[in-house]
Design a protein around this motif. Structure first.
Motif, PDB file in Angstrom:
ATOM      1  N   ARG A  82       0.975  -1.382  -0.072  1.00  0.00           N
ATOM      2  CA  ARG A  82      -0.122  -0.075  -0.058  1.00  0.00           C
ATOM      3  C   ARG A  82       0.899   1.358  -0.147  1.00  0.00           C
ATOM      4  NH1 ARG A  82      -3.895  -2.870   3.405  1.00  0.00           N
ATOM      5  NH2 ARG A  82      -2.662  -2.537   5.218  1.00  0.00           N
ATOM      6  N   TYR A  83       1.910   1.070   0.641  1.00  0.00           N
ATOM      7  CA  TYR A  83       2.933   2.335   0.571  1.00  0.00           C
ATOM      8  C   TYR A  83       3.458   2.706  -0.698  1.00  0.00           C
ATOM      9  CZ  TYR A  83       7.813   4.222   1.127  1.00  0.00           C
ATOM     10  OH  TYR A  83       8.815   4.678   0.992  1.00  0.00           O
ATOM     11  N   VAL A  84       3.854   1.293  -1.272  1.00  0.00           N
ATOM     12  CA  VAL A  84       4.260   1.514  -2.645  1.00  0.00           C
ATOM     13  C   VAL A  84       3.445   2.297  -3.606  1.00  0.00           C
ATOM     14  CG1 VAL A  84       5.327   0.479  -4.937  1.00  0.00           C
ATOM     15  CG2 VAL A  84       5.946  -0.366  -2.411  1.00  0.00           C
ATOM     16  N   ASP A  85       1.905   1.825  -3.431  1.00  0.00           N
ATOM     17  CA  ASP A  85       0.747   2.208  -4.385  1.00  0.00           C
ATOM     18  C   ASP A  85       0.508   3.993  -4.050  1.00  0.00           C
ATOM     19  OD1 ASP A  85       0.016  -0.262  -5.097  1.00  0.00           O
ATOM     20  OD2 ASP A  85      -1.398  -0.368  -3.370  1.00  0.00           O
ATOM     21  N   ALA A  86       1.012   4.361  -2.922  1.00  0.00           N
ATOM     22  CA  ALA A  86       0.993   5.689  -2.418  1.00  0.00           C
ATOM     23  C   ALA A  86       1.943   6.574  -3.189  1.00  0.00           C
ATOM     24  CB  ALA A  86       0.925   5.875  -1.024  1.00  0.00           C
ATOM     25  N   ILE A  87       3.233   5.976  -3.357  1.00  0.00           N
ATOM     26  CA  ILE A  87       4.292   6.468  -4.086  1.00  0.00           C
ATOM     27  C   ILE A  87       4.030   6.703  -5.364  1.00  0.00           C
ATOM     28  CG2 ILE A  87       6.692   6.323  -4.446  1.00  0.00           C
ATOM     29  CD1 ILE A  87       7.279   5.203  -2.128  1.00  0.00           C
ATOM     30  N   VAL A  88       3.412   5.728  -6.246  1.00  0.00           N
ATOM     31  CA  VAL A  88       3.278   5.731  -7.388  1.00  0.00           C
ATOM     32  C   VAL A  88       2.140   6.613  -7.882  1.00  0.00           C
ATOM     33  CG1 VAL A  88       2.726   4.279  -9.431  1.00  0.00           C
ATOM     34  CG2 VAL A  88       4.255   3.297  -7.819  1.00  0.00           C
ATOM     35  N   GLU A  89       1.006   6.641  -6.935  1.00  0.00           N
ATOM     36  CA  GLU A  89       0.112   7.501  -7.175  1.00  0.00           C
ATOM     37  C   GLU A  89       0.497   8.874  -7.351  1.00  0.00           C
ATOM     38  OE1 GLU A  89      -4.400   8.530  -5.602  1.00  0.00           O
ATOM     39  OE2 GLU A  89      -3.231   6.832  -4.760  1.00  0.00           O
ATOM     40  N   SER A  90       1.518   9.368  -6.180  1.00  0.00           N
ATOM     41  CA  SER A  90       1.790  10.679  -5.939  1.00  0.00           C
ATOM     42  C   SER A  90       2.830  10.982  -7.173  1.00  0.00           C
ATOM     43  CB  SER A  90       2.585  10.758  -4.619  1.00  0.00           C
ATOM     44  OG  SER A  90       3.802   9.993  -4.836  1.00  0.00           O
ATOM     45  N   GLU A  91       3.478  10.331  -7.730  1.00  0.00           N
ATOM     46  CA  GLU A  91       4.372  10.655  -8.808  1.00  0.00           C
ATOM     47  C   GLU A  91       3.800  10.949 -10.118  1.00  0.00           C
ATOM     48  OE1 GLU A  91       8.006  11.224  -8.735  1.00  0.00           O
ATOM     49  OE2 GLU A  91       7.247  11.551  -6.780  1.00  0.00           O
ATOM     50  N   LYS A  92       2.763  10.289 -10.283  1.00  0.00           N
ATOM     51  CA  LYS A  92       2.049  10.455 -11.648  1.00  0.00           C
ATOM     52  C   LYS A  92       2.947  10.260 -12.880  1.00  0.00           C
ATOM     53  CE  LYS A  92      -1.313  13.791  -9.688  1.00  0.00           C
ATOM     54  NZ  LYS A  92      -1.175  13.671  -8.265  1.00  0.00           N
ATOM     55  N   ILE A  93       3.151   9.165 -13.036  1.00  0.00           N
ATOM     56  CA  ILE A  93       4.095   8.746 -13.998  1.00  0.00           C
ATOM     57  C   ILE A  93       3.430   8.536 -15.272  1.00  0.00           C
ATOM     58  CG2 ILE A  93       5.745   6.896 -14.936  1.00  0.00           C
ATOM     59  CD1 ILE A  93       5.958   5.990 -11.871  1.00  0.00           C
ATOM     60  N   PRO A  94       3.904   9.425 -16.218  1.00  0.00           N
ATOM     61  CA  PRO A  94       2.961   9.289 -17.533  1.00  0.00           C
ATOM     62  C   PRO A  94       3.143   7.734 -17.999  1.00  0.00           C
ATOM     63  CG  PRO A  94       4.648  11.135 -17.339  1.00  0.00           C
ATOM     64  CD  PRO A  94       4.873  10.338 -16.254  1.00  0.00           C
ATOM     65  N   GLU A  95       2.339   7.277 -18.786  1.00  0.00           N
ATOM     66  CA  GLU A  95       1.951   5.990 -19.505  1.00  0.00           C
ATOM     67  C   GLU A  95       3.016   6.052 -20.578  1.00  0.00           C
ATOM     68  OE1 GLU A  95      -2.264   5.080 -20.175  1.00  0.00           O
ATOM     69  OE2 GLU A  95      -2.580   5.285 -17.908  1.00  0.00           O
ATOM     70  N   GLU A  96       3.236   6.951 -21.211  1.00  0.00           N
ATOM     71  CA  GLU A  96       4.091   6.673 -22.417  1.00  0.00           C
ATOM     72  C   GLU A  96       5.375   6.365 -22.161  1.00  0.00           C
ATOM     73  OE1 GLU A  96       3.795  11.242 -21.873  1.00  0.00           O
ATOM     74  OE2 GLU A  96       2.453   9.538 -21.727  1.00  0.00           O
ATOM     75  N   LEU A  97       5.965   6.673 -21.024  1.00  0.00           N
ATOM     76  CA  LEU A  97       7.297   6.526 -20.520  1.00  0.00           C
ATOM     77  C   LEU A  97       7.731   4.977 -20.316  1.00  0.00           C
ATOM     78  CD1 LEU A  97       8.191   9.506 -18.470  1.00  0.00           C
ATOM     79  CD2 LEU A  97       8.319   9.239 -20.849  1.00  0.00           C
ATOM     80  N   ASN A  98       8.819   4.611 -20.456  1.00  0.00           N
ATOM     81  CA  ASN A  98       9.377   3.318 -20.326  1.00  0.00           C
ATOM     82  C   ASN A  98       9.582   3.039 -18.947  1.00  0.00           C
ATOM     83  OD1 ASN A  98      10.563   0.684 -21.046  1.00  0.00           O
ATOM     84  ND2 ASN A  98      12.785   1.391 -20.736  1.00  0.00           N
ATOM     85  N   PHE A  99       8.735   2.282 -18.242  1.00  0.00           N
ATOM     86  CA  PHE A  99       8.724   2.051 -17.049  1.00  0.00           C
ATOM     87  C   PHE A  99       9.458   0.865 -16.453  1.00  0.00           C
ATOM     88  CE2 PHE A  99       5.880   0.817 -13.017  1.00  0.00           C
ATOM     89  CZ  PHE A  99       6.477   1.759 -12.016  1.00  0.00           C
ATOM     90  N   ILE A 100      10.482   1.085 -15.464  1.00  0.00           N
ATOM     91  CA  ILE A 100      11.274  -0.052 -15.267  1.00  0.00           C
ATOM     92  C   ILE A 100      11.187  -0.265 -13.858  1.00  0.00           C
ATOM     93  CG2 ILE A 100      13.986  -0.712 -15.152  1.00  0.00           C
ATOM     94  CD1 ILE A 100      14.216   1.267 -17.495  1.00  0.00           C
TER      95      ILE A 100
END
Length: 226
Positions: free
Chosen positions: A108-126
């Protein structure tokens, strides 16, 4: 003077210890390296191993192109003092104690980080896990069905409870690599070969690599993958 007999020390206890559970809101840090801009090509979610703090672990990636790569390093919640002088601080993701509920807390903590960072879907996610971080990275991917572009596991064991059906959502285009040092004291050759067979059945597209070192994150190996 009152004489106490030996039997008085063994009186029956009317009260019993009980372990209870409670939910609450917690706060934790995480670290980032570089900036997320229009020039960014790769977003890395990197999970450190036992003994690290995220702000030190993330420095291992400073040699990557700063414009093209943005790094996010979650921080393991359990801190402890390292060494006999108790001056340095390390951390750990999980132990064998209360593992399942604490795993849920971490994810759940990792979920919160990713949600807060708003990573664009078109970028390469590693997604990268090093040592104990492999268990967190793979459990998060499996439980949240994260269809990342690349999964890199470095010197870490694959969780025993994860099966092939936990990763059926991944496509053949998902690049998966496991890297281990040839001199890693934590990996015996026989056990490594048996583990390779098991993980290959779960993740058929996985590639196994080695480097000349021991139990460390070898940056040169990572750059070869990209």
């Amino acid at each position: 003077m009152q004489i106490i007999s030996k039997s008085d020390f063994f009186l029956p206890i009317s009260m019993q210890a009980e372990e209870k559970e409670i939910s609450y809101t917690a706060t934790n840090t995480f670290s980032t390296l570089n900036s997320l801009t229009s020039k960014t090509k790769n977003v890395w979610l990197v999970f450190h191993g036992i003994g690290y703090l995220s702000r030190y672990f993330i420095r291992l990636f400073e040699s990557f192109d700063k414009d093209e790569n943005y790094f996010i390093a979650p921080q393991a919640p359990s801190k402890y003092y390292k060494g006999n002088d108790h001056r340095r601080v390390g951390s750990s993701w999980l132990t064998k104690e209360n593992t399942q509920p604490e795993t849920k807390n971490v994810l759940r903590y990792v979920d919160a980080i990713v949600e807060s960072e708003k990573i664009p879907e078109e970028l390469n996610f590693i997604i990268l896990g090093y040592s104990q971080g492999v268990s967190i990275a793979t459990r998060w991917i499996a439980s949240r069905k994260i269809n990342c572009d690349t999964l890199i596991m470095v010197s870490g064991g694959f969780p025993k409870e994860l099966k092939k059906e936990n990763f059926t959502f991944l496509t053949e285009n998902t690049k998966i690599t496991h890297i281990v040092g040839e001199k890693d004291p934590f990996f015996e050759i026989e056990k490594v070969e048996a583990e390779k067979k098991r993980v290959k059945q779960i993740l058929p597209q996985i590639e196994f690599r080695t480097h000349n070192g021991g139990h460390e994150l070898d940056v040169a190996s990572l750059k070869e993958i990209l």
